[in-house]
Design an enzyme around this catalytic site. Structure first.
Site, PDB file in Angstrom:
ATOM      1  N   LYS A   1      13.041  11.668  -6.077  1.00  0.00           N
ATOM      2  CA  LYS A   1      11.284  11.781  -6.317  1.00  0.00           C
ATOM      3  C   LYS A   1      10.962  10.247  -6.031  1.00  0.00           C
ATOM      4  CE  LYS A   1      11.768  15.990  -7.938  1.00  0.00           C
ATOM      5  NZ  LYS A   1      11.505  17.208  -7.316  1.00  0.00           N
TER       6      LYS A   1
ATOM      7  N   SER B   1      11.528  19.031  -2.036  1.00  0.00           N
ATOM      8  CA  SER B   1      10.415  18.689  -2.833  1.00  0.00           C
ATOM      9  C   SER B   1       9.921  17.257  -2.396  1.00  0.00           C
ATOM     10  CB  SER B   1      11.176  18.374  -4.139  1.00  0.00           C
ATOM     11  OG  SER B   1      12.213  17.357  -3.899  1.00  0.00           O
TER      12      SER B   1
END
EC number: 3.4.21.89
Length: 306
Positions: free
Chosen positions: A149, A70
């Site tokens: 993230k 990701s």
């Protein structure tokens, strides 16, 4: 007096020999003790080193394994592969607040964990023990469900996507995001989402692999359920420590630094963009017709006067 000194000479020599032999015995004893104590102290040194490493990783910095793709291409990772090992600074946010562009590791809030698969742990107690030890030192995935993230917006800011150029917008400004990785470079498009005002004490996070990341946009159903409490942030990713060919710092480019002002709001479809024009034409038609009637009436009056 001379005879007395001569008599004392053998005694001093004997005392010297005794002192010398005593010193030799002490040296031999110390050497023997050193040889014996090394093996006794070695396990103690190892335990102390492990304890210090544990304390350091718990309170100052810790190595984490990147488990997914990701955050490509900033951080490499995939299921079952040797992902990047990153050193996460755990004390930075004791003195500063998390900011846009920071790559952070955080504990998944409850809405994120509802549909997230738990970490695979062995049913063998011995293997599970070594997995737990490995997770502490970044050699295995962590036992808790942690995520990595990039912060896009902070508390009080409004974030949405996208403007006419397919850019995320924060507080009416289109972000500059050079770190975005497109799975399909020929189709660099990201899904739209409506405006979300991030509550104070929370952050909005997204993955650099923008089309292959379930983040604040989709976790917990998206929207306010997707925000991450600042209290859940473990630390800031600083350095890639393994593998050796990936050594280097983790970029923390602030996407809001060179943001460009745009009209706040979602870009409307083409048919909606034509509505104001059509409504204006309809509204203007009576005025145009009235103007024509008044003009023709004025021309008839002028003719009569002539």
């Amino acid at each position: 007096m001379p005879s007395s000194a001569a008599e004392d000479e053998p005694e001093r020599a004997e005392n010297g020999k005794n002192a010398e032999s005593g010193a030799n015995r002490k040296r031999r004893n110390r050497k023997a003790k050193k040889q014996r104590s090394f093996w006794v102290e070695l396990p103690i040194l190892i335990v102390v080193a492990l304890v210090l490493a544990f304390v350091f990783q718990q309170f100052f910095a810790r190595v984490y394994t990147i488990p997914s793709a990701s955050m490509e291409s900033t951080l490499h990772g995939c299921t079952g592969c040797y992902g990047d090992k990153v050193l996460v600074d755990k004390i930075t946010y004791d003195f500063t607040d998390p900011g846009p562009g920071d790559v952070v590791v955080f504990k998944g809030p409850p809405p994120w964990l509802e549909n997230d698969a738990p970490t695979q742990r062995s049913s063998n107690a011995v293997v599970r023990f070594f997995q737990d030890i490995g997770s502490v030192f970044g050699l295995a995935p962590p036992d808790e469900r942690d995520f990595v993230k990039r912060i896009i917006a902070t508390g009080g800011q409004t974030v949405q996507c996208c403007d006419a150029q397919n850019r995320v917008v924060v507080d009416g400004k289109a972000l500059n995001e050079p770190y975005i990785h497109w799975v399909d470079p020929d189709n660099p498009h990201q899904d739209e989402f409506p405006p979300v005002k991030v509550p104070e004490g929370d952050v909005w996070v997204m993955g650099d692999n923008r089309n292959d990341s379930c983040d604040s946009r989709c976790q917990g159903g998206g929207g306010l359920n997707g925000v991450v409490p600042v209290a859940n942030i473990i630390g800031k990713a600083r350095i890639i420590v393994l593998p050796p060919n990936r050594w280097g710092g983790v970029s923390d480019t602030n996407p809001q630094e060179n943001a460009q002002s745009v009209a706040l709001g979602m870009s409307a479809p083409d048919w909606q963009q034509g509505v104001p024009l059509g409504a204006g034409a309809v509204a203007a038609w009576p005025a145009v017709a009235l103007s024509r009637k008044l003009g023709s009436g004025a021309r008839r009056v002028v003719k009569r006067k002539r």
